[in-house]
Design an enzyme around this catalytic site. Structure first.
Site, mmCIF file in Angstrom:
data_model
loop_
_atom_site.group_PDB
_atom_site.id
_atom_site.type_symbol
_atom_site.label_atom_id
_atom_site.label_comp_id
_atom_site.label_asym_id
_atom_site.label_seq_id
_atom_site.Cartn_x
_atom_site.Cartn_y
_atom_site.Cartn_z
ATOM 1 N N GLU A 122 0.256 15.278 -3.345
ATOM 2 C CA GLU A 122 0.645 14.610 -4.577
ATOM 3 C C GLU A 122 -0.579 14.024 -5.279
ATOM 4 O OE1 GLU A 122 5.239 13.352 -3.649
ATOM 5 O OE2 GLU A 122 3.683 12.029 -2.916
ATOM 6 N N CYS A 135 -5.022 9.323 -9.431
ATOM 7 C CA CYS A 135 -5.159 9.072 -7.996
ATOM 8 C C CYS A 135 -5.027 10.426 -7.295
ATOM 9 C CB CYS A 135 -4.051 8.108 -7.566
ATOM 10 S SG CYS A 135 -4.050 7.774 -5.813
ATOM 11 N N CYS A 142 -1.865 12.533 6.804
ATOM 12 C CA CYS A 142 -2.949 11.634 7.220
ATOM 13 C C CYS A 142 -2.780 11.339 8.703
ATOM 14 C CB CYS A 142 -2.886 10.331 6.414
ATOM 15 S SG CYS A 142 -4.311 9.270 6.707
ATOM 16 N N CYS A 146 -1.234 4.034 9.048
ATOM 17 C CA CYS A 146 -1.197 2.626 8.637
ATOM 18 C C CYS A 146 0.282 2.272 8.453
ATOM 19 C CB CYS A 146 -1.963 2.415 7.339
ATOM 20 S SG CYS A 146 -3.695 2.912 7.477
ATOM 21 N N CYS A 149 2.208 2.329 5.067
ATOM 22 C CA CYS A 149 1.961 3.471 4.185
ATOM 23 C C CYS A 149 2.884 4.640 4.495
ATOM 24 C CB CYS A 149 0.507 3.902 4.327
ATOM 25 S SG CYS A 149 0.138 5.423 3.445
ATOM 26 N N CYS A 375 1.366 2.755 -4.847
ATOM 27 C CA CYS A 375 0.443 2.768 -3.736
ATOM 28 C C CYS A 375 1.152 2.821 -2.387
ATOM 29 C CB CYS A 375 -0.323 1.466 -3.770
ATOM 30 S SG CYS A 375 -1.991 1.711 -4.133
HETATM 31 S S1 SF4 Z 1 -3.172 3.987 3.864
HETATM 32 FE FE1 SF4 Z 1 -1.939 5.840 4.294
HETATM 33 S S2 SF4 Z 1 -3.109 7.596 3.457
HETATM 34 FE FE2 SF4 Z 1 -4.501 5.803 3.575
HETATM 35 S S3 SF4 Z 1 -5.508 6.003 5.582
HETATM 36 FE FE3 SF4 Z 1 -3.700 4.680 5.952
HETATM 37 S S4 SF4 Z 1 -2.044 6.127 6.532
HETATM 38 FE FE4 SF4 Z 1 -3.710 7.356 5.623
#
Ligand code: SF4
Length: 401
Positions: A122, A135, A142, A146, A149, A375
């Site tokens: 995206e 962005c 990933c 996190c 996220c 975000c």
């Molecule tokens: S915030 Fe999301 S996309 Fe960014 S490094 Fe952490 S898990 Fe990966």
């Protein structure tokens, strides 16, 4: 490497488990988008362009691709017809394919893009009064998980190639209709003026490709977006930060989100490998730091987790001496999220402490919430549909909280 070694070592090379998956060679006819000039030159010579003419042809083709946005070789009217035919037989000028395009009530545009192998990423365009920011993503999924996220709940599939990273900018320019029209003066204010590497993925687990892509985005004869209008955001891949400063040179943002290792270990698990002190050392050494080139520290406001007055005071101490701005991000919920957004009074009180210490601390207005474009909400639609809430909880360990 033991835990103790990893916590004290700032310069350790990234271990293979962190190097993500290998880059895939692009199959089929070579895509000219994303090729550095020297590689394009070689490719043209292989096609039969003479060594003497090669540099000039590269210049012409770059201009057609990146400054005029053409999509067919036939539109490159400064090239002889025969050469255009030869190029079309061997190469493409292919952007990622738009699968869906959603426009939020606030004007934010979210593109779901299909790339080689059928994968999806995206990109999000955010219009503001004084700028338009795209962005972009650097990986499919990933590895970092996190906990605030949404992308982190999608497993890493692969790194994006330079072509796929540059291609996101070109898709947005196509959609915004922002290529010059022959005979017309380009508008002074660009719709797409800024780029942030804050989409899906960790850019510094794909440093080489991000570097090659950004060189084209920054090149005055390429997409021509100034180095100071590009921000690379990392969760804290400490050993790669000096290289990013030296080889890419864009502005830097750090996904900090906590002021103690204890809390950051949970929110941003990469902190267990490279803790806050090592990260701050790398920030202090980042080249060209000044008031004009500040590091942005991103801080997502999570109710009862990282939002106390004591956190705000620690934050100010941590970044002492670093030209910095703090971006406070009210948490954007997504299906299955375990966190909640801090109350507005709390966010304001936190911002006040940071402000009084002399740091700009804008609270980021959530954008594109109605299309899950804000975000930390990015995640490809197929993945979103495929996984149930329970699956996400199991994968991330959130179910255990
Ligand atoms: S915030 Fe999301 S996309 Fe960014 S490094 Fe952490 S898990 Fe990966």
């Amino acid at each position: 490497m033991t835990e103790t070694q990893s916590k004290t070592s700032v310069t350790t090379a990234i271990q293979p488990d962190f190097a993500t998956l290998p880059r895939r060679a692009e199959a089929g006819p070579g895509n000219l988008i994303g090729l550095p000039r020297d590689r394009m030159r070689e490719a043209l010579i292989e096609t039969g362009v003479t060594e003497k003419q090669a540099n000039m042809r590269v210049g012409q083709i770059w201009s057609w691709i990146y400054q005029r946005g053409v999509t067919e070789f036939d539109q490159m009217t400064t090239l002889a017809k025969g050469l255009r035919t030869d190029l079309a037989a061997r190469f493409t000028i292919a952007r990622p394919e738009i699968v869906t395009r959603q426009v939020s009530r606030d004007g934010t545009r979210k593109y779901l893009l299909r790339i080689a192998g059928g994968h999806e990423v995206e990109a999000v365009y955010i219009p503001e009064e004084d700028r338009g920011t795209l962005c972009v993503s650097s990986q499919v999924g990933c590895t970092l998980s996190c906990t605030f996220c949404h992308t982190g709940t999608q497993k890493l599939v692969r790194n994006l190639t330079p072509s796929e990273i540059v291609g996101q900018v070109m898709v947005a320019r196509d959609d915004l209709g922002e290529w010059p029209v022959a005979g017309e003066r380009p508008p002074e204010k660009r719709l797409l003026s800024n780029v942030v590497l804050m989409g899906m993925g960790e850019p510094l687990y794909n440093t080489d490709n991000v570097r090659d892509a950004m060189k084209i985005v920054m090149d005055g004869e390429g997409l021509s977006i100034s180095r100071r209008r590009i921000t690379l955001s990392t969760s804290g891949v400490v050993p790669e930060i000096p290289r990013a400063g030296a080889e890419i040179g864009t502005l830097l943002a750090i996904s900090l989100h906590a002021t103690t290792d204890e809390v950051r270990d949970t929110l941003v698990p990469i902190n267990r490998k490279w803790p806050i002190a090592a990260l701050m050392d790398a920030c202090r050494a980042y080249p060209r730091l000044s008031n004009a080139e500040r590091i942005t520290f991103e801080y997502v406001m999570l109710k009862g987790v990282n939002d106390t007055d004591a956190d705000a005071k620690r934050l100010v101490q941590l970044i002492a001496g670093i030209p910095a701005k703090i971006n406070l991000i009210p948490f954007n919920p997504w299906p299955g999220a375990v966190h909640e957004r801090s109350d507005w009074e709390r966010i304001e009180a936190f911002a006040e402490i940071v402000n009084r210490a002399g740091y700009a601390s804008p609270v980021r207005t959530p954008r594109g919430e109605d299309i899950l474009a804000a975000c930390g909400q990015l995640k490809s639609a197929t993945e979103r549909a495929r996984k149930s809430r329970a699956q996400i909880a199991t994968e991330t360990g959130l179910g255990r909280c």
